[in-house]
Design a protein around this motif. Structure first.
Motif, PDB file in Angstrom:
ATOM      1  N   LEU A 155       0.822  -1.205   0.000  1.00 30.90           N
ATOM      2  CA  LEU A 155       0.000   0.000   0.000  1.00 30.90           C
ATOM      3  C   LEU A 155       0.858   1.258   0.000  1.00 30.90           C
ATOM      4  N   VAL A 156       1.927   1.256   0.762  1.00 34.46           N
ATOM      5  CA  VAL A 156       2.833   2.420   0.802  1.00 34.46           C
ATOM      6  C   VAL A 156       3.388   2.705  -0.587  1.00 34.46           C
ATOM      7  N   HIS A 157       3.859   1.678  -1.265  1.00 33.06           N
ATOM      8  CA  HIS A 157       4.443   1.873  -2.599  1.00 33.06           C
ATOM      9  C   HIS A 157       3.405   2.377  -3.597  1.00 33.06           C
ATOM     10  N   LEU A 158       2.192   1.835  -3.541  1.00 33.44           N
ATOM     11  CA  LEU A 158       1.160   2.235  -4.489  1.00 33.44           C
ATOM     12  C   LEU A 158       0.672   3.656  -4.233  1.00 33.44           C
ATOM     13  N   LEU A 159       0.614   4.066  -2.968  1.00 32.08           N
ATOM     14  CA  LEU A 159       0.228   5.443  -2.658  1.00 32.08           C
ATOM     15  C   LEU A 159       1.268   6.421  -3.188  1.00 32.08           C
ATOM     16  N   ALA A 160       2.526   6.050  -3.065  1.00 32.39           N
ATOM     17  CA  ALA A 160       3.593   6.934  -3.555  1.00 32.39           C
ATOM     18  C   ALA A 160       3.530   7.119  -5.062  1.00 32.39           C
ATOM     19  N   GLU A 161       2.953   6.148  -5.763  1.00 31.36           N
ATOM     20  CA  GLU A 161       2.810   6.274  -7.216  1.00 31.36           C
ATOM     21  C   GLU A 161       1.688   7.234  -7.598  1.00 31.36           C
ATOM     22  N   GLN A 162       0.747   7.481  -6.686  1.00 32.24           N
ATOM     23  CA  GLN A 162      -0.387   8.348  -7.007  1.00 32.24           C
ATOM     24  C   GLN A 162       0.034   9.808  -7.089  1.00 32.24           C
ATOM     25  N   GLU A 163       0.813  10.266  -6.111  1.00 34.28           N
ATOM     26  CA  GLU A 163       1.353  11.621  -6.113  1.00 34.28           C
ATOM     27  C   GLU A 163       2.454  11.717  -5.068  1.00 34.28           C
ATOM     28  N   ASP A 173     -13.316 -12.731   3.382  1.00 32.13           N
ATOM     29  CA  ASP A 173     -14.223 -11.673   2.933  1.00 32.13           C
ATOM     30  C   ASP A 173     -13.774 -10.306   3.446  1.00 32.13           C
ATOM     31  N   HIS A 174     -13.377 -10.267   4.698  1.00 32.06           N
ATOM     32  CA  HIS A 174     -12.979  -9.008   5.344  1.00 32.06           C
ATOM     33  C   HIS A 174     -11.716  -8.439   4.695  1.00 32.06           C
ATOM     34  N   GLN A 175     -10.739  -9.307   4.452  1.00 30.57           N
ATOM     35  CA  GLN A 175      -9.477  -8.858   3.856  1.00 30.57           C
ATOM     36  C   GLN A 175      -9.622  -8.467   2.390  1.00 30.57           C
ATOM     37  N   ARG A 176     -10.662  -8.943   1.732  1.00 33.08           N
ATOM     38  CA  ARG A 176     -10.813  -8.655   0.308  1.00 33.08           C
ATOM     39  C   ARG A 176     -10.897  -7.147   0.049  1.00 33.08           C
ATOM     40  N   SER A 177     -11.387  -6.382   1.021  1.00 35.45           N
ATOM     41  CA  SER A 177     -11.465  -4.928   0.839  1.00 35.45           C
ATOM     42  C   SER A 177     -10.086  -4.335   0.566  1.00 35.45           C
ATOM     43  N   VAL A 178      -9.087  -4.809   1.298  1.00 41.62           N
ATOM     44  CA  VAL A 178      -7.717  -4.294   1.105  1.00 41.62           C
ATOM     45  C   VAL A 178      -7.187  -4.701  -0.260  1.00 41.62           C
ATOM     46  N   PHE A 179      -7.411  -5.953  -0.652  1.00 44.08           N
ATOM     47  CA  PHE A 179      -6.871  -6.426  -1.925  1.00 44.08           C
ATOM     48  C   PHE A 179      -7.562  -5.752  -3.113  1.00 44.08           C
ATOM     49  N   LEU A 180      -8.849  -5.477  -2.999  1.00 41.13           N
ATOM     50  CA  LEU A 180      -9.540  -4.743  -4.064  1.00 41.13           C
ATOM     51  C   LEU A 180      -9.002  -3.324  -4.165  1.00 41.13           C
ATOM     52  N   TYR A 181      -8.758  -2.690  -3.022  1.00 41.06           N
ATOM     53  CA  TYR A 181      -8.236  -1.320  -3.030  1.00 41.06           C
ATOM     54  C   TYR A 181      -6.816  -1.276  -3.594  1.00 41.06           C
ATOM     55  N   LEU A 182      -5.993  -2.241  -3.211  1.00 41.78           N
ATOM     56  CA  LEU A 182      -4.638  -2.309  -3.764  1.00 41.78           C
ATOM     57  C   LEU A 182      -4.680  -2.472  -5.281  1.00 41.78           C
ATOM     58  N   CYS A 183      -5.556  -3.341  -5.749  1.00 40.29           N
ATOM     59  CA  CYS A 183      -5.665  -3.585  -7.183  1.00 40.29           C
ATOM     60  C   CYS A 183      -6.128  -2.327  -7.903  1.00 40.29           C
ATOM     61  N   ALA A 184      -7.058  -1.593  -7.288  1.00 37.95           N
ATOM     62  CA  ALA A 184      -7.542  -0.350  -7.886  1.00 37.95           C
ATOM     63  C   ALA A 184      -6.424   0.686  -7.956  1.00 37.95           C
ATOM     64  N   ASN A 196      -3.293   0.061  -8.151  1.00 40.64           N
ATOM     65  CA  ASN A 196      -2.289  -0.429  -9.092  1.00 40.64           C
ATOM     66  C   ASN A 196      -2.679  -0.181 -10.539  1.00 40.64           C
ATOM     67  N   GLY A 197      -3.952   0.094 -10.782  1.00 41.06           N
ATOM     68  CA  GLY A 197      -4.411   0.364 -12.136  1.00 41.06           C
ATOM     69  C   GLY A 197      -4.773  -0.873 -12.921  1.00 41.06           C
ATOM     70  N   THR A 198      -4.585  -2.056 -12.344  1.00 42.35           N
ATOM     71  CA  THR A 198      -4.918  -3.284 -13.064  1.00 42.35           C
ATOM     72  C   THR A 198      -6.399  -3.630 -12.934  1.00 42.35           C
ATOM     73  N   CYS A 199      -7.076  -3.015 -11.956  1.00 42.73           N
ATOM     74  CA  CYS A 199      -8.509  -3.255 -11.771  1.00 42.73           C
ATOM     75  C   CYS A 199      -9.264  -1.963 -12.020  1.00 42.73           C
ATOM     76  N   SER A 200     -10.051  -1.931 -13.047  1.00 41.87           N
ATOM     77  CA  SER A 200     -10.927  -0.789 -13.294  1.00 41.87           C
ATOM     78  C   SER A 200     -12.308  -1.177 -12.790  1.00 41.87           C
TER      79      SER A 200
END
Length: 458
Positions: free
Chosen positions: A102-110, A258-269, A271-275
């Motif tokens: 998550l840290v790495h992906l946030l740094a890619e946003q701005e 199910d609970h952890q899926r929220s984090v993985f969906l957000y990470l994927c979003a 990352n740009g691989t999940c629209s």
């Protein structure tokens, strides 16, 4: 020979130490997330909050920030926006596996300051209720730090809190302490236990920040039911997620998947691989019934996308108030499904109740949608609208297979005349509409046809 082995061990030790150092050559070691174990959880931990700073220049090496002396950390630039990452309950004491990603992906946003709020000492308790009681104290701690940031020149509107599970409510408490003046809170499946009957000031709610977005994935277990942001995203209705175990025999995964899926969906979003495009709707059942397949309120913007940048929808959402949006996913990466609106008109002599199966073919490849969440009523002249969701995106559709399954296994197979059918791609508006007219079918048997160009009167 022995001296050579010792020398090799020393060299390996140096390599391990160097791995945690900054590329700039600074000899100072990294500050890592607190790593506890089950023994700490059994004994219980007392709250202790650490703030670990990451920027684009030290993404792999956290630097602890002094709560009261911000100038002691030269990497902390208050002219940049600051995002806080707040974890939830840690029953095993181990660091969250998603933190670094998550840290790495946030740094890619701005270009921003990313601060991981490490309250593992406090969150790591076998007694969940103890961790819940610490959220208020931890929120007060973080509130004081953000006030110090403001005193040093930071703008509260540039602060973004991302809270996971129990951390989402902790973020809400911080926002409430600051009278809703922080810029944004993102809640990833806010925790449900002990919050299901909570009032707005006892949990995350839209008044806690200038903008609050929430993702739900486990509302019937560890997540919180309802709507708690300016926009609430509901993945697969916000409860059971595809690919997650359905029985307790799967062990730990049954409880956390199910609970952890929220984090993985957000990470994927991120990352740009999940629209992951979501449709505004009053309920998941209406969404599945195809009653909410337009995003008129957001035009000229498209339907809202889960992720970091929600700016093009923000003004509309603040005007609309609390908005629920729904989307479906597959079980694995990249999670995205391709949706078609299917409009069909049938004619049959006898009333039939059915579920519907549709296959799209492209060469030797095909993908299937099972629209079986309810029975559809088909009578003499019935216009039916469906939402068909496919796991695979086939770009050139050469054939379509349709089966109307009534479950009739002992009586005669009745004829069903399909007067017209139209397929509208929802996520790919640039693709042509697919139509076909006047097809004779038999219930419970597949019919395959080639789609034709649609006429304007459809």
């Amino acid at each position: 020979m022995k001296s050579g082995t010792v020398l090799l061990q020393l060299l390996l030790g140096l390599l391990v130490l160097c791995k945690g150092q900054e590329e700039s050559g600074d000899d100072e070691l990294c500050d890592n997330f607190t790593d506890l174990n089950l023994s700490h959880c059994f004994m219980g931990t007392s709250l202790y909050v650490r703030l670990l700073l990451y920027t684009r220049s030290n993404l792999d090496c956290g630097r602890e920030v002094n709560h009261h002396n911000l100038s002691s950390q030269p990497l902390f630039n208050l002219s940049r926006p600051t995002t806080f990452v707040i974890h939830g309950y840690r029953p095993t004491g181990a660091p969250p596996i998603w933190i670094d990603h998550l840290v790495h992906l946030l740094a890619e946003q701005e270009d921003m300051n990313i601060i991981v709020m490490d309250w593992n000492k406090g969150a790591a308790n076998l007694n969940y209720f103890t961790a819940v009681t610490y959220t208020r104290e931890a929120a007060n701690n973080l509130t004081g730090f953000i006030l110090t940031m403001e005193e040093e020149g930071a703008s509260l509107s540039s602060v973004h809190l991302i809270g996971v599970s129990l951390g989402a409510h902790l973020a809400g408490f911080v926002g409430a302490n600051l009278q809703g003046k922080i810029g944004r809170i993102t809640g990833l499946d806010p925790a449900g236990p002990m919050f299901t009957s909570a009032t707005a000031d006892e949990r995350l709610d839209p008044t806690d920040a200038m903008f609050v977005d929430v993702l739900h994935t486990d509302m019937n277990s560890f997540g919180l039911n309802g709507a708690h942001g300016h926009i609430d995203f509901y993945a697969n209705g916000g409860a059971d997620q595809p690919g997650c175990p359905k029985t307790i025999f799967a062990g730990k995964s049954y409880f956390v998947c199910d609970h952890q899926r929220s984090v993985f969906l957000y990470l994927c979003a991120l990352n740009g691989t999940c629209s992951l495009s979501a449709q505004p709707c009053s309920s998941y059942s209406d969404f599945l019934d195809g009653r909410c397949l337009t995003c008129e309120a957001f035009k000229p913007a498209p339907c809202p996308l889960l992720g970091y940048d929600l700016n093009q929808w923000r003004e509309t959402l603040l005007r609309l108030g609390q908005t629920k949006v729904f989307f479906s996913t597959t079980a694995t990466l990249p999670y995205r499904k391709l949706s078609y609106r299917v409009d069909m008109v049938t004619w049959n002599q006898y009333l039939r109740w059915s579920v519907i199966y549709i296959k799209l073919h492209s060469g030797k490849n095909f993908t299937e949608a099972r629209i079986d969440h309810k029975l559809f009523r088909l009578e003499q002249y019935t216009s039916t609208r469906l939402l068909a969701q496919f796991n695979d995106d086939l770009q050139s559709i050469q054939k379509i297979t349709l089966r109307i399954n009534t479950g009739n296994v002992i009586g005669p197979r009745y004829k069903i005349r399909l007067l017209r059918i139209r397929f509208t791609p929802l996520e790919r508006p640039e693709r042509p509409l697919l139509c076909r007219f006047d097809i004779m079918m038999e219930e419970n048997r597949e019919v395959t046809f080639r789609p034709l160009p649609c006429n304007s009167h459809l």
